[in-house]
Design an enzyme around this catalytic site. Structure first.
Site, mmCIF file in Angstrom:
data_model
loop_
_atom_site.group_PDB
_atom_site.id
_atom_site.type_symbol
_atom_site.label_atom_id
_atom_site.label_comp_id
_atom_site.label_asym_id
_atom_site.label_seq_id
_atom_site.Cartn_x
_atom_site.Cartn_y
_atom_site.Cartn_z
ATOM 1 N N HIS B 213 0.806 -1.217 0.000
ATOM 2 C CA HIS B 213 0.000 0.000 0.000
ATOM 3 C C HIS B 213 0.842 1.272 0.000
ATOM 4 O O HIS B 213 0.323 2.359 -0.191
ATOM 5 C CB HIS B 213 -0.986 -0.018 1.179
ATOM 6 N N SER B 217 -0.279 -1.219 -6.298
ATOM 7 C CA SER B 217 0.041 -2.347 -7.156
ATOM 8 C C SER B 217 0.840 -1.903 -8.376
ATOM 9 O O SER B 217 0.643 -0.799 -8.881
ATOM 10 C CB SER B 217 -1.236 -3.016 -7.647
ATOM 11 N N LYS B 241 -14.082 -7.590 -8.499
ATOM 12 C CA LYS B 241 -13.263 -8.434 -9.375
ATOM 13 C C LYS B 241 -12.611 -9.559 -8.564
ATOM 14 O O LYS B 241 -12.550 -10.705 -9.013
ATOM 15 C CB LYS B 241 -12.188 -7.583 -10.056
ATOM 16 N N ASP B 242 -12.143 -9.230 -7.362
ATOM 17 C CA ASP B 242 -11.579 -10.262 -6.493
ATOM 18 C C ASP B 242 -12.647 -11.272 -6.077
ATOM 19 O O ASP B 242 -12.363 -12.464 -5.924
ATOM 20 C CB ASP B 242 -10.943 -9.630 -5.250
ATOM 21 N N GLU B 285 5.590 -33.846 -1.617
ATOM 22 C CA GLU B 285 4.384 -33.325 -2.244
ATOM 23 C C GLU B 285 4.755 -32.609 -3.538
ATOM 24 O O GLU B 285 5.870 -32.106 -3.687
ATOM 25 C CB GLU B 285 3.700 -32.346 -1.283
#
Lengths: 252, 418
Positions: B213, B217, B241-242, B285
């Site tokens: 922040h 972004s 959108k998220d 894994e």
């Protein structure tokens, strides 16, 4: 960048690929009633498989994680389950005198193991340990097909193959030499419903039973899954619409 | 910090004393976000939600789990059979781990492609690498808890790596185990740490967000935002959108959990741990396979361990290895090619990691390992010098190319500003 997703999806495939293990056997494939997203258990086959387990397998193989009460999933009612449990004896105690004692099993009890411990099991079986069968359908790659193939693949060893004492030839077993003697010869059990009792039929019944012991919640899981995925698809479509609506006034 | 922006008197009263509403308003509602983010920017929030899913299911599972070598396997089966919807919790936790890694890997490769690690976001990137390391440690210890065959032997193999440390290696391994082999003390401490580390991750995630922040972004063009015409408030544009991304993500997760819950697992882990019987192939894994391949590519044990940790450590200094001032691969024709080669290289490493370390696989693994390091240590620094980037647009909202390159004329007509 879409390629990235494909690549990562490809990466995911790698994990299970290695689980297939020894490449020297080809498994027989059957369309099991419990496979696929809508799969469900075949209760009649499970009951037959249970009978075959009790009469053939349970002499050597334990079923540690299954309780008699779980047999309700196979379609038995409470009285039947009590009667089945009562045929077994389990150790309980200590009583007020401090002694352990034997009593008839109750629905809440688990299936008693055929041997008191691992060493006793080995001692009785030529040094080989008969594994617990509760999870066997999940503890082998392609479990159901593997079990079916194993049970139906006791064949004569090819001439050049040396089979040592106490070992048996099985074309579905990795390395082909297995310590378990052939368990099924056909007509090993007499089914009350008159169903086919060939080696293949009993094997398939056993697989149905062990698929359930390994994953009792399978049916519930798949039924829930259909509803959950349907809900999420609708949610995705609706949130996509909401997103388009909100973004409509944004100039690119 | 003007409390007056809230009409509700209770909110105003609280906010005057504890400006939590101002904070939320500023960081979530007004927070200016580049308006050109593509779907690859969804994976940050998806990673955060994955972490929450893992913590919630993990705490619930811990309520029915017993960290003891004699009971761990059975307690997991109890969860699967007798705990109400225990199978669902466990399968979400199991598959959630894999999906968490898928999301984080995409998130990382997005950062690599669009140069999100470059100034002024170096610390943001480095905090992300710390999160990756913590995740790997957490996932590794979590896989030990069901105490199946792969749990036990995976733990044995990986903890044994520390014995490669000169002089004190053996002592360190004994110290890690709390004994002379992987045993009950090991299981207990792994459970304690597996429970602790997700909360450390939460802490680093908060720092990650604070750092994010600070400058906001990055974006697909890799250029700084120049003003309000380039940005949108985070809410509602990116919350919706998220949310859409989350719905799609959950659909995939649910499909795995309900229809293929054991697809990514290893059947051997449904066999209780047996210290006397080694599985034919010990494999980690899937998300560890590329690192496992690097480990085995080096013929020397210590060298292998150093290479494996080096593969991640190198990400810490990435902002200083890639000195090109241009962030986004869209404007770096050579970098773009090498980026995709790196992606393929990582997939090859993952594939080789799943195979026995012999013959062709070993050779391919070695070539891929060398390439991985060459990419970061030689190619990126070299590209910073020799590559001629394509001209950059002047701003996000004006797709007019600066720098006067020949390409600029092709995309001339500027659209109106917002």
């Amino acid at each position: 960048m879409r390629k990235l997703i494909l690549c990562l999806a490809g990466l995911m495939m790698v994990g299970p690929a290695l689980a297939a293990g020894g490449g020297d056997v080809v498994l027989k494939h059957k369309d099991w009633s419990f496979s696929g997203p809508f799969g469900s258990f075949d209760q009649a086959a499970m009951q037959r498989g249970f009978q075959a387990y009790v009469e053939v397998c349970s002499g050597c193989h334990s079923l540690d994680y299954v309780s008699f009460r779980n047999l309700a999933d196979l379609g038995y009612n409470e009285a039947e389950i009590k009667a089945i449990a009562a045929q077994y004896e389990v150790e309980d105690g200590p009583n007020d005198d401090g002694d352990m004692f034997m009593r008839a099993a109750l629905p809440a009890d688990r299936f008693p193991a055929p041997y008191p411990n691992k060493n006793a099991a080995r001692a009785a079986n030529n040094g080989a340990y008969p594994p617990d069968l509760s999870l066997i359908a999940k503890a082998r790659a392609n479990g159901p097909d593997y079990l079916y193939s194993l049970l139906t693949s006791y064949v004569d060893a090819p001439g050049d193959k040396e089979v040592p004492d106490g070992m048996y030839y099985n074309s579905a077993y990795s390395g082909h030499l297995i310590a378990m003697p052939q368990p099924l010869y056909g007509d090993d059990v007499t089914y009350a419903d008159g169903a086919d009792s060939s080696v293949e039929a009993i094997s398939a019944d056993l697989v149905s039973f062990f698929a359930w012991t390994a994953e009792p919640a399978l049916e519930k899981r798949k039924r829930t899954g259909v509803a959950v995925v349907a809900f999420l698809l609708i949610l995705s479509a609706m949130s996509f619409g909401a997103m388009r609506f909100i973004w409509a006034d944004v100039k690119k | 910090m003007s409390a007056s922006k809230f009409s509700n008197p209770v909110v105003r009263w609280i906010d005057h004393r504890l400006p939590i509403f101002s904070f939320l308003e500023h960081e979530a509602n007004e927070y200016p976000t580049p308006k050109n983010l593509n779907y690859f920017w969804n994976f940050g929030s998806l990673a955060g939600i994955s972490l929450v899913i893992m913590i919630v299911t993990g705490i619930t599972l811990a309520m029915s789990y017993t960290a003891h070598v004699d009971y761990a396997f059975e307690s997991v089966e109890r969860i699967m059979r007798d705990v109400n919807h225990g199978w669902l919790l466990r399968y979400i936790h199991m598959n959630g781990a894999s999906f968490f890694f898928i999301v984080v890997f995409i998130h990382i490769f997005r950062g690599l492609y669009y140069g999100s690690y470059k100034a002024p976001r170096e610390l943001l990137w480095m905090l992300g690498v710390v999160i990756l390391l913590l995740m790997m440690a957490t996932a590794f210890m979590g896989y030990v808890l069901p105490w199946g065959q792969m749990s036990f032997w995976g733990a044995t193999v990986i903890t044994n790596l520390f014995s490669a440390i000169p002089f004190v290696g053996e002592s360190i391994v004994t110290w890690l185990w709390g004994g002379f082999s992987v045993d009950n003390p090991t299981l207990n401490r792994f459970f304690a740490l597996h429970y602790l580390m997700p909360f450390l991750i939460v802490g680093v995630v908060i720092l990650h967000l604070v750092a994010l922040h600070r400058f906001g972004s990055n974006n697909p063009l890799g250029i700084d935002t120049r003003g309000p015409q380039d940005t949108l408030p985070f809410h509602p544009y990116y919350t919706i959108k998220d949310f859409f991304g989350l719905s799609v993500f959950l659909t995939f997760l649910a499909a795995a959990v309900f229809f293929f819950p054991n697809f990514l697992g290893h059947p051997d882990n449904y066999i209780p741990a047996d210290p006397l019987q080694t599985p034919a192939h010990i494999v980690p894994e899937w998300y560890f396979l590329p690192f496992y391949a690097i480990l085995r590519a080096v013929p020397d044990k210590l060298g292998g361990v150093l290479a494996m940790f080096g593969a991640i450590a190198i990400l810490f200094v990435l902002p200083w290895l890639d000195r090109s001032p241009v962030r986004s691969a869209r404007f770096r024709p050579l970098f773009k090619i090498f980026f995709w080669i790196l992606v393929i290289d990582c997939i090859v490493l993952g594939y080789v990691g799943a195979k026995p370390a012999e013959g062709m696989y070993l050779l391919v693994g070695r070539v891929a390992t060398v390439w991985y390091f060459v990419h970061f240590l030689a190619i990126l620094p070299l590209l910073s010098v020799i590559e001629t980037p394509r001209p950059l647009p002047q701003s996000i909202s004006t797709p007019v190319f600066g720098g006067g390159g020949g390409l600029a004329g092709a995309v001339a007509a500027p659209k109106e500003k917002l």
